[in-house]
Design an enzyme around this catalytic site. Structure first.
Site, PDB file in Angstrom:
ATOM      1  N   LYS A 242       0.785  -1.325  -0.047  1.00 63.21           N
ATOM      2  CA  LYS A 242      -0.073   0.018  -0.197  1.00 63.21           C
ATOM      3  C   LYS A 242       0.806   1.220   0.039  1.00 63.21           C
ATOM      4  O   LYS A 242       2.134   1.241   0.527  1.00 63.21           O
ATOM      5  CB  LYS A 242      -0.969  -0.032   1.265  1.00 63.21           C
ATOM      6  CG  LYS A 242      -1.832  -1.098   1.481  1.00 63.21           C
ATOM      7  CD  LYS A 242      -2.608  -0.741   2.689  1.00 63.21           C
ATOM      8  CE  LYS A 242      -3.581  -1.955   2.906  1.00 63.21           C
ATOM      9  NZ  LYS A 242      -4.754  -1.685   2.265  1.00 63.21           N
ATOM     10  N   ARG A 316      -9.787 -11.656   2.728  1.00 63.92           N
ATOM     11  CA  ARG A 316     -10.803 -12.567   2.358  1.00 63.92           C
ATOM     12  C   ARG A 316     -10.281 -13.839   2.373  1.00 63.92           C
ATOM     13  O   ARG A 316     -11.057 -14.998   2.250  1.00 63.92           O
ATOM     14  CB  ARG A 316     -11.429 -12.152   0.959  1.00 63.92           C
ATOM     15  CG  ARG A 316     -10.235 -12.063  -0.280  1.00 63.92           C
ATOM     16  CD  ARG A 316     -10.980 -11.524  -1.454  1.00 63.92           C
ATOM     17  NE  ARG A 316     -10.913 -10.005  -1.257  1.00 63.92           N
ATOM     18  CZ  ARG A 316     -11.345  -8.985  -2.111  1.00 63.92           C
ATOM     19  NH1 ARG A 316     -11.756  -9.616  -3.303  1.00 63.92           N
ATOM     20  NH2 ARG A 316     -11.088  -7.829  -1.776  1.00 63.92           N
TER      21      ARG A 316
END
Length: 467
Positions: A242, A316
């Site tokens: 990120k 996830r």
């Protein structure tokens, strides 16, 4: 943790300052009945009866004063009606003049929450104590405030002090409080049984090794309820790293785990008639020589193979393994919380958790519960037509959708692949953070979607004590 039990007490006619509640419709009538001296002080304080406004009204003698406070609806106080008062009034004891606090007890309590682990607020005033005749409601209000504070404390704590081991310790503390069983899987057993959780966390320092934390509680004869919370204690994005601006708040990426643990605490503290199974896949998504890579194929607990399209779609993955295990016990209901996608925030903003479910009746229950608890969610479609965005040429599924469209939906569809087809399931993509303060709700970690789900569970499973 703030001692909320000290902030609301049974009213035994102790000395206290009176709080008169008015709204826009009743203010003029109240004011007309006041003596001239009250008119003067009300005008001087520019009080007009609007919500979150208040004025101090002097009495007949020195030290004798009361409060008049504005709310949206005098007849039905909401959760946050008294919150501003609890933030700004001088320390002391208070009672409502002709109203019942009811749901507003929560705001009175949470307004006095303080996160002081790293800095003491020397300027903070002493407690504001509310006296009430609604004695039977005090314990429930305190439990709810404690659960909200637990979410806030866990999320506000920096990742250096809230890694997988500390998250495990927080779960152990809750388990011990209620006589629940805590099981932790890590090391080789984690790699063999929950390969995606292991893969996401394997690049972290050994002190922050990944693990699956499970709490079990309740009568085995009661309906089974599974609660899963994403426990990514810090998310660098992995090799798909990120930018620094996006990494700044990633201490809150275990916000789903914080919600799951707080909900478990509420369930056990209230004695709901369920057989509870809470699961927290805890890991740090770090950058290192052993980090999983874009293009890798991971095997999952369910047996599905997953191509890694993006290492920053790691939440996830850990949830997939945990949901697969949760489904093996064939629970009546599966609930998962996760700070899963930025797309959900674009769609519904910071205050509303995005709700996905495979059951329309459950969605309707959640809408009603959100209104009743003043803790709304917003349903987004679990649109199967977008499943093709997760197709892989060489594996059963890809963890990241192509094209950037419908990010929250494709993330939910990924999770759906790991939930048994016949199970009732709902997924809350929550922000777990408040970017700006509101009365009773300071900036920082926040419980969003906690109270509404608990309200739903109370309606379903309340009323039967545990054996």
């Amino acid at each position: 943790m703030t001692q909320f039990s000290d902030l609301i007490k049974a009213d035994n006619n102790q000395p206290a300052h009176m709080i008169q509640i008015v709204d826009a419709g009743s203010f003029e009538t109240w004011l007309a009945a006041q003596p001239d001296r009250v008119w003067a002080v009300i005008a001087a304080q520019k009080f007009s009866g609007k919500g979150y406004e208040h004025a101090i009204v002097p009495g007949e003698s020195a030290g004798d004063w009361s409060v008049v406070a504005g709310v949206a609806n005098h007849a039905e106080l909401g959760a946050w009606c008294l919150a501003k008062l609890a933030e700004v009034l001088p320390e002391g004891h208070y009672r409502l003049a002709d109203a019942q606090a009811g749901p507003a007890m929560l705001g009175w309590l949470t307004a006095q929450y303080r996160f002081d682990r790293y800095r003491k607020d020397d300027a903070a005033s002493g407690p504001r104590i509310l006296l009430t005749g609604e004695v039977a409601k005090i314990d429930a209000a305190v439990r709810l405030a404690q659960a909200v504070a637990l979410v806030r404390d866990l999320v506000n704590t920096p990742a250096a002090d809230m890694g997988p081991p500390q998250l495990e310790e927080a779960a152990r503390k809750v388990a011990d409080e209620f006589g629940a069983t805590l099981t932790v899987t890590k090391g080789d057993a984690l790699e063999q049984g929950f390969p995606m959780i292991h893969a996401v966390g394997r690049a972290a320092d050994k002190a922050f090794a990944p693990r699956l934390i499970e709490l079990r509680w309740g009568d085995p004869s009661h309906p089974r309820l599974a609660i899963v919370g994403k426990g990514i204690c810090f998310d660098s994005g992995g090799l798909d790293i990120k930018p620094s601006s996006a990494m700044r708040l990633m201490k809150k990426d275990m916000g789903g785990a914080a919600h799951a643990l707080a909900l478990a605490r509420l369930i056990m503290g209230s004695g709901l008639a369920v057989r509870l199974h809470m699961l927290i896949p805890a890991a740090e998504n770090a950058v290192g020589g052993s980090a999983f890579r874009p293009g890798d194929i991971l095997r999952s607990r369910k047996g599905l193979t997953v191509e890694i399209g993006n290492t920053d779609a790691e939440g996830r993955l850990v949830l997939g393994d945990a949901l697969a295990l949760a489904g093996e016990d064939e629970p009546e209901l599966i609930i998962d919380y996760a700070t899963l996608t930025g797309a959900a925030r674009v769609a519904v903003g910071p205050d509303l958790p995005a709700l996905f479910t495979n059951d329309d009746a459950l969605a309707a229950e959640m809408e009603e519960a959100g209104k009743a608890a003043d803790d709304p969610c917003w349903r987004l479609p679990l649109w199967d037509g977008y499943a093709e965005m997760l197709k892989s040429d060489i594996a059963d599924i890809n963890n990241a959708g192509e094209g950037g469209f419908a990010g929250a939906i494709t993330a939910a569809l990924f999770l759906k692949r790991f939930v048994p087809e016949n199970a009732k399931w709902m997924h809350l993509d929550t922000f777990a953070w408040r970017p700006s303060p509101r009365p009773g709700r300071p900036k920082g970690g926040e419980a969003l979607g906690l109270r509404s789900v608990f309200h739903l569970l109370q309606r379903r499973y309340g009323g039967a004590a545990q054996k």
